[in-house]
Design an enzyme around this catalytic site. Sequence first.
Site, mmCIF file in Angstrom:
data_model
loop_
_atom_site.group_PDB
_atom_site.id
_atom_site.type_symbol
_atom_site.label_atom_id
_atom_site.label_comp_id
_atom_site.label_asym_id
_atom_site.label_seq_id
_atom_site.Cartn_x
_atom_site.Cartn_y
_atom_site.Cartn_z
ATOM 1 N N ASP A 15 35.635 33.389 32.444
ATOM 2 C CA ASP A 15 37.103 33.730 32.894
ATOM 3 C C ASP A 15 37.813 32.107 32.931
ATOM 4 O O ASP A 15 38.365 31.712 33.725
ATOM 5 C CB ASP A 15 37.179 34.350 34.244
ATOM 6 C CG ASP A 15 36.590 33.604 35.299
ATOM 7 O OD1 ASP A 15 37.008 33.570 36.523
ATOM 8 O OD2 ASP A 15 35.723 32.648 35.114
ATOM 9 N N ASP A 20 35.252 26.570 33.805
ATOM 10 C CA ASP A 20 34.644 27.363 32.779
ATOM 11 C C ASP A 20 34.418 26.686 31.606
ATOM 12 O O ASP A 20 33.415 26.553 30.691
ATOM 13 C CB ASP A 20 35.284 28.809 32.603
ATOM 14 C CG ASP A 20 35.093 29.683 33.645
ATOM 15 O OD1 ASP A 20 35.861 29.247 34.818
ATOM 16 O OD2 ASP A 20 34.458 30.651 33.675
ATOM 17 N N ASP A 245 31.049 26.106 37.496
ATOM 18 C CA ASP A 245 30.373 26.709 36.254
ATOM 19 C C ASP A 245 29.524 25.913 35.572
ATOM 20 O O ASP A 245 28.603 26.478 35.001
ATOM 21 C CB ASP A 245 31.519 27.196 35.427
ATOM 22 C CG ASP A 245 32.330 28.460 36.050
ATOM 23 O OD1 ASP A 245 33.212 28.765 35.744
ATOM 24 O OD2 ASP A 245 31.722 28.792 37.192
HETATM 25 O O1 RIB Z 1 34.135 30.550 42.896
HETATM 26 C C1 RIB Z 1 34.175 29.785 41.963
HETATM 27 C C2 RIB Z 1 34.058 30.746 40.477
HETATM 28 O O2 RIB Z 1 35.190 31.307 40.451
HETATM 29 C C3 RIB Z 1 34.160 29.686 39.135
HETATM 30 O O3 RIB Z 1 33.427 30.468 38.350
HETATM 31 C C4 RIB Z 1 35.341 29.442 39.050
HETATM 32 O O4 RIB Z 1 35.821 29.371 37.539
HETATM 33 C C5 RIB Z 1 36.169 31.027 39.336
HETATM 34 O O5 RIB Z 1 35.694 31.921 38.079
HETATM 35 CA CA CA Z 2 34.636 30.785 36.131
#
Ligand code: RIB
Ligand code: CA
Length: 315
Positions: A15, A20, A245
């Site tokens: 996402d 990410d 991530d």
């Molecule tokens: O809580 C952290 C996560 O939530 C990570 O993957 C960030 O990118 C969000 O998706």
């Molecule tokens: Ca994420």
Amino acid sequence: MGETNNKIPIILDTDPGCDDAVAIMLAAINPLFDLKAITAVSGNHTLKKTTQNALKVCSALGVVQVPVAAGMSQPIVRKQVIAEHVHGETGLGNFNFGGPLIPLDSRHAVNLIIKTLLNSNGDIIFVALGPLTNLAMAMRLEPKIIAKIKRIVMIGGSYQLGNITPAAEFNIYADPEAAQIVISCGRPIVMIGLNITEKVLATKEIVKRITSIGNKYAALFFNFIDFYIISIKKLYNYEASPIYDPAAIVYLINPAIFKTKPMYVEVELKSELAYGRTHCDYYGSLNRPPNVEVVIDLDSDEFWKIVHDTIKLNS
Ligand code: RIB
Ligand code: CA
């Protein structure tokens, strides 16, 4: 792992999302990986923006052979939550990409996940960087894929504090029912939760060390996270920013630097205050068989060395 020329085949569900973007970059530039598909899901931002961001990141990286598909635009049950307060209005901080975008795969991400897994010999690792909506829907639509998943490595959950509520971590909170479907699927799962937060902080020194590599990927690393670092500091007053991530990719590069503990994990679906919490039975008090390997520690120096060396690989 039985992969083509010893590469690790992965599906990256994401996402994007500033952190990410760093994870996608590490997976794309480290020769260890055979990226089978990148599937976008709503989470940090709306599906429209996370999909656009996945295309921008892949285009900036020159990732042209990997199908990128758009997935679920809404959580399965709950009302959508996004994290614009963390990742900014675009969902990717200040990162801009003016070049031509790679084409979006016309298939729905859930169908791409199903097709890719059914066509595999069962060696694919599913890397989940966002809410688990796509994977949960794929499991429900075609249960045959479950046995085809070698392992799920997920960023999400926590056996201690939450980050979006006192109890819940964002990826789980954004779709708790999807998380419960995945966590109870019976396949090997590695959960990399918030407990590594204080272990993978992008301090000023680390950001300087990586950006001073001076190549295209070092510059992208900085562009992906500069906005995010400021917003996280404002929100949580961390001395530096946890970059969640990339840990999923670093885990696959060298699992030995991570310490895990098998636990029974269940997602809270009923409580208003604790909705989306991953209840992790650290002491085995429920006497239920463990269903998740929960990461409880990691060597953060080695973590950042792997991030640095992967980015430097392509100097
Ligand atoms: O809580 C952290 C996560 O939530 C990570 O993957 C960030 O990118 C969000 O998706
Ligand atoms: Ca994420």
